[in-house]
Design a protein around this motif. Structure first.
Motif, PDB file in Angstrom:
ATOM      1  N   SER A  52       0.821  -1.201   0.000  1.00  0.00           N
ATOM      2  CA  SER A  52       0.000   0.000   0.000  1.00  0.00           C
ATOM      3  C   SER A  52       0.856   1.252   0.000  1.00  0.00           C
ATOM      4  N   TRP A  53       0.224   2.391  -0.211  1.00  0.00           N
ATOM      5  CA  TRP A  53       0.964   3.650  -0.334  1.00  0.00           C
ATOM      6  C   TRP A  53       1.751   3.951   0.934  1.00  0.00           C
ATOM      7  N   SER A  54       1.215   3.573   2.081  1.00  0.00           N
ATOM      8  CA  SER A  54       1.898   3.865   3.343  1.00  0.00           C
ATOM      9  C   SER A  54       2.900   2.780   3.717  1.00  0.00           C
ATOM     10  N   GLY A  55       2.807   1.633   3.069  1.00  0.00           N
ATOM     11  CA  GLY A  55       3.643   0.493   3.448  1.00  0.00           C
ATOM     12  C   GLY A  55       3.038  -0.355   4.536  1.00  0.00           C
ATOM     13  N   GLY A  56       1.859   0.044   5.018  1.00  0.00           N
ATOM     14  CA  GLY A  56       1.274  -0.665   6.135  1.00  0.00           C
ATOM     15  C   GLY A  56       0.582  -1.956   5.775  1.00  0.00           C
ATOM     16  N   ASN A  57       0.292  -2.140   4.510  1.00  0.00           N
ATOM     17  CA  ASN A  57      -0.399  -3.356   4.065  1.00  0.00           C
ATOM     18  C   ASN A  57       0.359  -3.988   2.912  1.00  0.00           C
ATOM     19  N   THR A  58       0.573  -5.274   3.034  1.00  0.00           N
ATOM     20  CA  THR A  58       1.252  -6.025   1.984  1.00  0.00           C
ATOM     21  C   THR A  58       0.462  -7.285   1.674  1.00  0.00           C
TER      22      THR A  58
END
Length: 123
Positions: A52-58
């Motif tokens: 995700s854009w924030s890196g919080g979800n993969t």
């Protein structure tokens, strides 16, 4: 001009590791979902992972779960793919891709693609 440029590919023995990088330019990097795909000779392109854009979800494809890790550094406009416990069947051209909509990345139709980089795993 929007560009994605992969680096870090090469030849590695089975069981080894590689880290791919993909540097982006010409886009608001932090707004995009980033993904990795791969295509082996004679096979269809396969989804590997996205972030995700924030890196919080993969999210990972089944064939790479628990071996590969996707991450991103928005300050450096770069997305990474750490590949561990590599197998000969991981041999492919790896592509990074970007889109504002995750549904398009998951569907394999993101708007922006890199040129691809070869990863070869020897047995």
């Amino acid at each position: 001009q929007v560009q994605l440029a992969e680096s870090g590919g090469g030849l590695v023995q089975a069981g080894g590791s590689l880290r791919l990088s993909c540097a982006a330019s010409g886009l608001t990097f932090g707004s995009y979902v980033l993904g990795w795909f791969r295509q082996a000779p004679g096979k269809e392109r396969e989804f590997v992972a996205d972030i995700s854009w924030s890196g919080g979800n993969t999210y990972y494809g089944d064939s790479v779960k628990e071996r590969f890790t996707i991450s991103r550094d928005n300050a450096k406009n770069t997305v990474y793919l750490q590949m561990n416990s590599l197998k000969p069947e991981d041999t492919a051209v790896y592509f990074c891709a970007a889109d504002l909509a995750r549904r398009k990345v998951v569907a394999g139709i993101p708007d922006i693609w890199g040129q691809g980089i070869q990863v070869t795993v020897s047995s």
